[in-house]
Design a protein around this motif. Structure first.
Motif, PDB file in Angstrom:
ATOM      1  N   THR A 148      -3.095  -6.015 -19.187  1.00 38.04           N
ATOM      2  CA  THR A 148      -4.149  -6.050 -18.186  1.00 38.04           C
ATOM      3  C   THR A 148      -3.529  -5.893 -16.809  1.00 38.04           C
ATOM      4  OG1 THR A 148      -5.491  -7.520 -19.552  1.00 38.04           O
ATOM      5  CG2 THR A 148      -6.025  -7.418 -17.201  1.00 38.04           C
ATOM      6  N   PRO A 149      -3.829  -4.803 -16.095  1.00 36.14           N
ATOM      7  CA  PRO A 149      -3.329  -4.691 -14.720  1.00 36.14           C
ATOM      8  C   PRO A 149      -3.892  -5.804 -13.844  1.00 36.14           C
ATOM      9  CG  PRO A 149      -4.286  -2.617 -15.478  1.00 36.14           C
ATOM     10  CD  PRO A 149      -4.628  -3.655 -16.494  1.00 36.14           C
ATOM     11  N   PHE A 150      -3.065  -6.315 -12.938  1.00 36.38           N
ATOM     12  CA  PHE A 150      -3.477  -7.354 -11.991  1.00 36.38           C
ATOM     13  C   PHE A 150      -3.085  -6.855 -10.609  1.00 36.38           C
ATOM     14  CE2 PHE A 150      -4.575 -11.984 -11.745  1.00 36.38           C
ATOM     15  CZ  PHE A 150      -4.579 -12.079 -10.371  1.00 36.38           C
ATOM     16  N   LEU A 151      -4.072  -6.466  -9.814  1.00 35.40           N
ATOM     17  CA  LEU A 151      -3.832  -5.907  -8.486  1.00 35.40           C
ATOM     18  C   LEU A 151      -3.861  -7.005  -7.431  1.00 35.40           C
ATOM     19  CD1 LEU A 151      -6.182  -2.783  -8.627  1.00 35.40           C
ATOM     20  CD2 LEU A 151      -3.772  -2.955  -9.304  1.00 35.40           C
ATOM     21  N   GLY A 207     -10.033  -8.852  -0.647  1.00 34.27           N
ATOM     22  CA  GLY A 207     -10.359  -8.950  -2.063  1.00 34.27           C
ATOM     23  C   GLY A 207     -11.832  -8.789  -2.369  1.00 34.27           C
ATOM     24  N   GLN A 208     -12.680  -9.448  -1.585  1.00 29.11           N
ATOM     25  CA  GLN A 208     -14.127  -9.327  -1.801  1.00 29.11           C
ATOM     26  C   GLN A 208     -14.583  -7.880  -1.564  1.00 29.11           C
ATOM     27  OE1 GLN A 208     -15.958 -11.571  -3.102  1.00 29.11           O
ATOM     28  NE2 GLN A 208     -15.380 -13.600  -2.425  1.00 29.11           N
ATOM     29  N   GLU A 209     -14.002  -7.242  -0.557  1.00 34.33           N
ATOM     30  CA  GLU A 209     -14.303  -5.837  -0.268  1.00 34.33           C
ATOM     31  C   GLU A 209     -13.868  -4.957  -1.441  1.00 34.33           C
ATOM     32  OE1 GLU A 209     -12.845  -2.455   2.919  1.00 34.33           O
ATOM     33  OE2 GLU A 209     -12.582  -4.560   3.465  1.00 34.33           O
ATOM     34  N   ALA A 210     -12.721  -5.289  -2.040  1.00 34.70           N
ATOM     35  CA  ALA A 210     -12.232  -4.522  -3.188  1.00 34.70           C
ATOM     36  C   ALA A 210     -13.195  -4.621  -4.368  1.00 34.70           C
ATOM     37  CB  ALA A 210     -10.836  -4.991  -3.595  1.00 34.70           C
ATOM     38  N   LEU A 211     -13.725  -5.814  -4.609  1.00 38.09           N
ATOM     39  CA  LEU A 211     -14.694  -5.961  -5.698  1.00 38.09           C
ATOM     40  C   LEU A 211     -15.897  -5.045  -5.483  1.00 38.09           C
ATOM     41  CD1 LEU A 211     -14.806  -9.820  -6.313  1.00 38.09           C
ATOM     42  CD2 LEU A 211     -13.579  -8.089  -7.630  1.00 38.09           C
ATOM     43  N   ALA A 212     -16.425  -5.038  -4.270  1.00 39.41           N
ATOM     44  CA  ALA A 212     -17.580  -4.193  -3.963  1.00 39.41           C
ATOM     45  C   ALA A 212     -17.231  -2.715  -4.122  1.00 39.41           C
ATOM     46  CB  ALA A 212     -18.087  -4.480  -2.554  1.00 39.41           C
ATOM     47  N   GLY A 233     -12.158 -20.944   1.135  1.00 44.57           N
ATOM     48  CA  GLY A 233     -13.511 -20.412   1.169  1.00 44.57           C
ATOM     49  C   GLY A 233     -13.598 -18.934   1.506  1.00 44.57           C
ATOM     50  N   GLU A 234     -12.460 -18.276   1.700  1.00 47.17           N
ATOM     51  CA  GLU A 234     -12.454 -16.872   2.100  1.00 47.17           C
ATOM     52  C   GLU A 234     -11.754 -15.966   1.095  1.00 47.17           C
ATOM     53  OE1 GLU A 234     -10.788 -16.392   5.986  1.00 47.17           O
ATOM     54  OE2 GLU A 234     -11.950 -18.028   6.825  1.00 47.17           O
ATOM     55  N   ARG A 235     -10.524 -16.323   0.766  1.00 46.68           N
ATOM     56  CA  ARG A 235      -9.725 -15.424  -0.067  1.00 46.68           C
ATOM     57  C   ARG A 235     -10.142 -15.492  -1.534  1.00 46.68           C
ATOM     58  NH1 ARG A 235      -3.755 -16.988   1.361  1.00 46.68           N
ATOM     59  NH2 ARG A 235      -4.758 -19.024   1.436  1.00 46.68           N
ATOM     60  N   LEU A 236     -10.007 -14.342  -2.158  1.00 45.00           N
ATOM     61  CA  LEU A 236     -10.288 -14.217  -3.572  1.00 45.00           C
ATOM     62  C   LEU A 236      -9.064 -14.697  -4.347  1.00 45.00           C
ATOM     63  CD1 LEU A 236     -12.321 -13.117  -5.660  1.00 45.00           C
ATOM     64  CD2 LEU A 236     -11.119 -10.941  -5.489  1.00 45.00           C
ATOM     65  N   MET A 237      -9.215 -15.802  -5.055  1.00 45.12           N
ATOM     66  CA  MET A 237      -8.098 -16.351  -5.821  1.00 45.12           C
ATOM     67  C   MET A 237      -7.828 -15.494  -7.061  1.00 45.12           C
ATOM     68  SD  MET A 237      -7.613 -20.123  -7.431  1.00 45.12           S
ATOM     69  CE  MET A 237      -7.377 -20.905  -5.845  1.00 45.12           C
ATOM     70  N   LEU A 253      -7.729  -8.978 -10.250  1.00 50.40           N
ATOM     71  CA  LEU A 253      -7.207  -8.810  -8.904  1.00 50.40           C
ATOM     72  C   LEU A 253      -7.382 -10.086  -8.110  1.00 50.40           C
ATOM     73  CD1 LEU A 253      -9.691  -8.257  -6.598  1.00 50.40           C
ATOM     74  CD2 LEU A 253      -9.884  -6.224  -7.988  1.00 50.40           C
ATOM     75  N   SER A 254      -6.644 -10.142  -7.010  1.00 52.40           N
ATOM     76  CA  SER A 254      -6.754 -11.273  -6.096  1.00 52.40           C
ATOM     77  C   SER A 254      -6.271 -10.834  -4.727  1.00 52.40           C
ATOM     78  CB  SER A 254      -5.910 -12.461  -6.577  1.00 52.40           C
ATOM     79  OG  SER A 254      -4.539 -12.209  -6.373  1.00 52.40           O
TER      80      SER A 254
END
Length: 134
Positions: A10-13, A20-25, A44-48, A61-62
């Motif tokens: 499984t790739p993990f970027l 990170g949230q922008e990447a999900l979108a 409360g901001e970064r994607l863990m 990703l994270s």
């Protein structure tokens, strides 16, 4: 909720600059990703960590966490993620419309695929291929 894979690779970027949230979108818009899980850090901001299903494959990703790893995220260059799809032209067009940079336009390749390459807004390289329709 879709199950996590139990085998394979499984790739993990790692996404730089707290995007990170922008990447999900982006991955939802560009590749039709389904965000299966999303965990936000205590700040409360970064994607863990997030898990996505793209074209029956799994991607994690994270955001980067240099305070945990002791160093910034490595550069994205040198790795290409490949998507084998039903229509490379349509997938590449959708990704470009979502903000990917076309680095190799989709064209007929000698091995029998329509094939092209893109760079996502976060620096990751993607290739897209589908069988040439006869």
């Amino acid at each position: 909720m879709a199950e996590r894979p139990t085998g394979g690779i499984t790739p993990f970027l790692t996404i730089r600059e707290r995007r990170g949230q922008e990447a999900l979108a982006f991955y939802e818009a560009a590749f039709g990703a389904e965000v299966v899980e999303r965990n936000i850090a205590e700040d409360g901001e970064r994607l863990m960590q997030a898990g996505l299903r793209i074209n029956n494959g799994w991607l994690m990703l994270s955001d980067e966490f240099p305070e945990w790893t002791g160093h910034p995220a490595p550069p994205a260059e040198g790795v290409t993620l490949h998507l084998q799809v039903d229509d490379a032209d349509a997938w590449a067009e959708r990704a470009a419309a979502a903000g990917a940079e076309v680095t190799m336009p989709v064209a007929d390749a000698f091995w029998g695929d329509r094939y092209g390459q893109l760079r996502d807004p976060f620096g990751h390289q993607w290739s897209i291929g589908s069988p040439i329709k006869s």
